[in-house]
Each structure stands twice: as C-alpha cells, then as structure tokens.
Motif scaffolding. Structure first.
Motif, PDB file in Angstrom:
ATOM      1  N   GLU A 183       0.831  -1.206   0.000  1.00 18.30           N
ATOM      2  CA  GLU A 183       0.000   0.000   0.000  1.00 18.30           C
ATOM      3  C   GLU A 183       0.867   1.258   0.000  1.00 18.30           C
ATOM      4  O   GLU A 183       0.641   2.187  -0.786  1.00 18.30           O
ATOM      5  CB  GLU A 183      -0.920   0.009   1.220  1.00 18.30           C
ATOM      6  N   ILE A 184       1.875   1.281   0.884  1.00 17.60           N
ATOM      7  CA  ILE A 184       2.738   2.455   0.961  1.00 17.60           C
ATOM      8  C   ILE A 184       3.535   2.618  -0.326  1.00 17.60           C
ATOM      9  O   ILE A 184       3.686   3.734  -0.847  1.00 17.60           O
ATOM     10  CB  ILE A 184       3.688   2.358   2.172  1.00 17.60           C
ATOM     11  N   SER A 185       4.040   1.506  -0.853  1.00 18.29           N
ATOM     12  CA  SER A 185       4.827   1.554  -2.081  1.00 18.29           C
ATOM     13  C   SER A 185       4.022   2.157  -3.228  1.00 18.29           C
ATOM     14  O   SER A 185       4.533   2.978  -4.006  1.00 18.29           O
ATOM     15  CB  SER A 185       5.307   0.147  -2.450  1.00 18.29           C
ATOM     16  N   LYS A 186       2.754   1.761  -3.330  1.00 19.76           N
ATOM     17  CA  LYS A 186       1.891   2.305  -4.384  1.00 19.76           C
ATOM     18  C   LYS A 186       1.671   3.800  -4.182  1.00 19.76           C
ATOM     19  O   LYS A 186       1.685   4.583  -5.147  1.00 19.76           O
ATOM     20  CB  LYS A 186       0.552   1.575  -4.400  1.00 19.76           C
ATOM     21  N   ARG A 187       1.462   4.197  -2.956  1.00 21.73           N
ATOM     22  CA  ARG A 187       1.228   5.610  -2.684  1.00 21.73           C
ATOM     23  C   ARG A 187       2.477   6.457  -2.948  1.00 21.73           C
ATOM     24  O   ARG A 187       2.384   7.616  -3.342  1.00 21.73           O
ATOM     25  CB  ARG A 187       0.741   5.767  -1.239  1.00 21.73           C
ATOM     26  N   ILE A 188       3.653   5.863  -2.730  1.00 26.21           N
ATOM     27  CA  ILE A 188       4.893   6.573  -3.055  1.00 26.21           C
ATOM     28  C   ILE A 188       4.983   6.803  -4.557  1.00 26.21           C
ATOM     29  O   ILE A 188       5.375   7.873  -5.024  1.00 26.21           O
ATOM     30  CB  ILE A 188       6.125   5.786  -2.549  1.00 26.21           C
ATOM     31  N   LYS A 189       4.606   5.794  -5.335  1.00 22.19           N
ATOM     32  CA  LYS A 189       4.602   5.947  -6.798  1.00 22.19           C
ATOM     33  C   LYS A 189       3.669   7.081  -7.213  1.00 22.19           C
ATOM     34  O   LYS A 189       3.988   7.858  -8.121  1.00 22.19           O
ATOM     35  CB  LYS A 189       4.163   4.639  -7.457  1.00 22.19           C
ATOM     36  N   ASP A 190       2.509   7.173  -6.553  1.00 23.65           N
ATOM     37  CA  ASP A 190       1.575   8.261  -6.853  1.00 23.65           C
ATOM     38  C   ASP A 190       2.210   9.615  -6.529  1.00 23.65           C
ATOM     39  O   ASP A 190       2.025  10.595  -7.273  1.00 23.65           O
ATOM     40  CB  ASP A 190       0.284   8.085  -6.053  1.00 23.65           C
ATOM     41  N   LEU A 191       2.949   9.668  -5.432  1.00 19.65           N
ATOM     42  CA  LEU A 191       3.623  10.909  -5.059  1.00 19.65           C
ATOM     43  C   LEU A 191       4.724  11.261  -6.049  1.00 19.65           C
ATOM     44  O   LEU A 191       4.961  12.444  -6.336  1.00 19.65           O
ATOM     45  CB  LEU A 191       4.207  10.797  -3.646  1.00 19.65           C
ATOM     46  N   VAL A 192       5.393  10.248  -6.580  1.00 24.74           N
ATOM     47  CA  VAL A 192       6.424  10.487  -7.603  1.00 24.74           C
ATOM     48  C   VAL A 192       5.789  11.126  -8.831  1.00 24.74           C
ATOM     49  O   VAL A 192       6.311  12.106  -9.379  1.00 24.74           O
ATOM     50  CB  VAL A 192       7.136   9.176  -7.990  1.00 24.74           C
ATOM     51  N   ASN A 193       4.663  10.587  -9.257  1.00 25.03           N
ATOM     52  CA  ASN A 193       3.963  11.151 -10.421  1.00 25.03           C
ATOM     53  C   ASN A 193       3.524  12.591 -10.154  1.00 25.03           C
ATOM     54  O   ASN A 193       3.645  13.460 -11.018  1.00 25.03           O
ATOM     55  CB  ASN A 193       2.754  10.285 -10.774  1.00 25.03           C
ATOM     56  N   PHE A 194       3.016  12.822  -8.954  1.00 29.26           N
ATOM     57  CA  PHE A 194       2.611  14.181  -8.583  1.00 29.26           C
ATOM     58  C   PHE A 194       3.825  15.113  -8.575  1.00 29.26           C
ATOM     59  O   PHE A 194       3.756  16.248  -9.067  1.00 29.26           O
ATOM     60  CB  PHE A 194       1.949  14.167  -7.199  1.00 29.26           C
ATOM     61  N   LEU A 195       4.924  14.633  -8.035  1.00 27.88           N
ATOM     62  CA  LEU A 195       6.139  15.439  -7.963  1.00 27.88           C
ATOM     63  C   LEU A 195       6.628  15.814  -9.353  1.00 27.88           C
ATOM     64  O   LEU A 195       7.004  16.963  -9.613  1.00 27.88           O
ATOM     65  CB  LEU A 195       7.226  14.664  -7.215  1.00 27.88           C
ATOM     66  N   ILE A 196       6.612  14.852 -10.257  1.00 32.49           N
ATOM     67  CA  ILE A 196       7.075  15.104 -11.623  1.00 32.49           C
ATOM     68  C   ILE A 196       6.151  16.083 -12.342  1.00 32.49           C
ATOM     69  O   ILE A 196       6.602  16.984 -13.053  1.00 32.49           O
ATOM     70  CB  ILE A 196       7.190  13.780 -12.399  1.00 32.49           C
ATOM     71  N   ASP A 197       4.847  15.926 -12.132  1.00 31.05           N
ATOM     72  CA  ASP A 197       3.885  16.827 -12.769  1.00 31.05           C
ATOM     73  C   ASP A 197       4.002  18.256 -12.250  1.00 31.05           C
ATOM     74  O   ASP A 197       3.648  19.207 -12.953  1.00 31.05           O
ATOM     75  CB  ASP A 197       2.456  16.324 -12.542  1.00 31.05           C
ATOM     76  N   ASN A 198       4.492  18.396 -11.003  1.00 30.92           N
ATOM     77  CA  ASN A 198       4.582  19.720 -10.384  1.00 30.92           C
ATOM     78  C   ASN A 198       6.023  20.041  -9.977  1.00 30.92           C
ATOM     79  O   ASN A 198       6.253  20.747  -8.993  1.00 30.92           O
ATOM     80  CB  ASN A 198       3.675  19.777  -9.152  1.00 30.92           C
ATOM     81  N   GLN A 199       6.964  19.546 -10.755  1.00 29.04           N
ATOM     82  CA  GLN A 199       8.380  19.628 -10.387  1.00 29.04           C
ATOM     83  C   GLN A 199       8.863  21.056 -10.178  1.00 29.04           C
ATOM     84  O   GLN A 199       9.703  21.314  -9.310  1.00 29.04           O
ATOM     85  CB  GLN A 199       9.222  18.937 -11.462  1.00 29.04           C
ATOM     86  N   SER A 200       8.332  21.999 -10.906  1.00 26.54           N
ATOM     87  CA  SER A 200       8.780  23.386 -10.796  1.00 26.54           C
ATOM     88  C   SER A 200       8.522  23.979  -9.414  1.00 26.54           C
ATOM     89  O   SER A 200       9.136  24.975  -9.021  1.00 26.54           O
ATOM     90  CB  SER A 200       8.098  24.256 -11.854  1.00 26.54           C
TER      91      SER A 200
END
Length: 290
Positions: free
Chosen positions: A184-201
C-alpha cells in the motif's frame, strides 16, 4: 598477608561470571544494565583489578538507557549492531515493569519517548528544508525506531502532508526498506512520484537531468556526492562505487556497473556519484542530493 574477598556476577539466574571474558560471552543486557545502575559492575571491575575498564565505565556520560547500553557494548568490545542495542534496550525497559517500584518510571519513559516521536513528526510536517528533513528521518530511526516500526503506515500518512518529508525519509535505508516492502505504501509513493514530476517546478529539492550524451558516459554528479534516484527514464546509468539502499557495493572491487532504468525505478537507490549514457534526449532523470 590478608587476601581480599572476591565475588562473581550472577548472570541470567545461574551463570557465575568471574572475569571479563566470561562477561563478554554472557553479556545479558538486562543483568548488565542492572549491575551498572546499582554500581555493582564498577565494584566488580575494581575487585578484579580491571582498572582501565573501570575508568571507562565510570566515565559514561550519556543518560538514555539505549545510549548507556551502546557505550557498555563498546567498552566490552561486543561489536553489537544498532538493531541489537535497540532490541536489548526494549527488553531491559520492559523488565522494569515487573518491579513494582519502577512501573510509574517505565510508563513515564514510554510516554516521554512517544511524545518526542510525535513532536518530531509534527516538525517534519511543516519543515521545507530538505537537509533538515533528512536529519529528521535519521532521528526517526535512531531515536524512535520502535515507534516507527509499530506505526509505519500511520507515520507515512502523517508525513505525506509534506511531500518533501516523504522523499527525505526515503534517503534513510531502514525507512525505505519498511515502506517499499509494504504494498500500500509503495503504491502511494509511486503516486507521489507522479505528482512530484507533474509539479516539479514547485519543488526546488528535485534535480532534473536531460541530455543526449551521444552514446558516451557523462558525469552528472561527482563521486563525492550521494544522490537518490527518484525517477529515471534513460537507457543506462553508471554509478561509481555504487552504494545501494542496503549499503552494499555494486561490485566486489567497488568498480562501476551499468544498470538499466528498470533496475532503479521504484527502488529509490542511493549512489556515490552518477554517470549517464544515452543516445536520445526524450527522457528525464529526477534525483535529489542526500
């Protein structure tokens, strides 16, 4: 000529310890800590004329049970790991509960430690400095490892309010190991990675590399810098003295080894230095300095 009376230390109920070697072989933490606290250990060392060890024991300046036990293990050359010290301390502090006079004291110890744990979490929720967050992650493991293990998911929930805190925690090997083995945590980290990349600036702690190196290795970070890969979409990476999250070297002789993106993505490995090889420019390498 009169002879002095000698006495042994009784360990684990039935082991008579008469010298330092026997103490090292039968170093039961609860008994040794009790002897240290009531002064019997120092008296025994003096009785056995172990003056050098006596001076080291009486010179211990730390206050917490875990740090005291760590010092005793060092003095008696036990080469104990942090995990062993933490576990032994927990057993010792639990043993105090069986002593009526110390029940309230033990409750206060647990309450105080848990309060410190919660305070650290709150501080990390609002902290934006990535280096201070990395230090907080280290303290989370070093000082409050037991509470973290018991509340791993809850800790993640609380810290996920600050995305910087999550990635700072991933730089700590023990936290990374716990979180990535939880589906569960691993999946949520992946979601955070995607969010981070989308909002990297919006997040200045993330570094981005994107360059066609024409099939040649190019240094991204020097060997004296540790970096953690957040997301990599590139043909190959090369890490000098590559240290993975468990601290083992990539190769036995410490030389470089090439790894594909599939071998690093979703694992958040830490490297000493980073080189990249690519024959395309349609990729991005996201990482942070540890």
């Amino acid at each position: 000529m009169s002879k002095k009376i000698k006495f042994n230390l009784l360990i684990n109920g039935d082991i008579q310890v008469s010298n330092v070697t026997e103490l090292q072989e039968n170093f039961y933490a609860t008994d040794v800590m009790n002897y240290y606290k009531n002064g019997a250990l120092a008296k025994w060392l003096k009785n056995r004329n172990e003056i050098e060890l006596l001076e080291k024991v009486t010179d211990i300046k730390v206050d917490s049970n875990q740090e005291i036990l760590k010092e005793l293990a060092r003095i008696f050359s036990l080469n104990s790991t942090d995990e062993e010290i933490e576990a032994a301390t927990a057993v010792y502090e639990t043993s105090l509960v069986s002593k009526k006079d110390n029940i309230d004291n033990v409750k206060e110890i647990v309450k105080r430690n848990y309060s410190g744990y919660l305070k650290l979490i709150r501080e990390m929720q609002s902290q934006e400095n990535i280096k201070l967050l990395e230090l907080g992650a280290q303290n989370l493991v070093k000082k409050y490892g037991t509470f973290f293990k018991m509340n791993s998911l809850e800790t993640f929930d609380k810290l996920s309010k600050n995305i910087r805190a999550i990635f700072a925690c991933l730089t700590e090997a023990k936290i990374r190991e716990f979180w990535l083995t939880d589906k569960e945590i691993s999946k949520r980290i992946k979601d955070l990675v995607n969010f981070l990349i989308d909002n990297q600036s919006e997040y200045d702690f993330v570094k981005v590399y994107c360059k066609n190196t024409d099939g040649e290795w190019e240094q991204v970070e020097s060997k004296d810098k540790q970096i953690m890969i957040i997301d990599l979409r590139v043909n190959l990476i090369n890490s000098n003295m590559g240290n993975f999250y468990k601290g083992t070297t990539v190769s036995e002789n410490g030389s470089s080894k090439s790894l594909t993106s599939n071998e690093v993505n979703d694992r958040y490995p830490i490297f000493n230095g980073l080189d990249v090889l690519s024959d395309i420019a349609q990729y991005k390498l996201y990482y942070l300095e540890v």
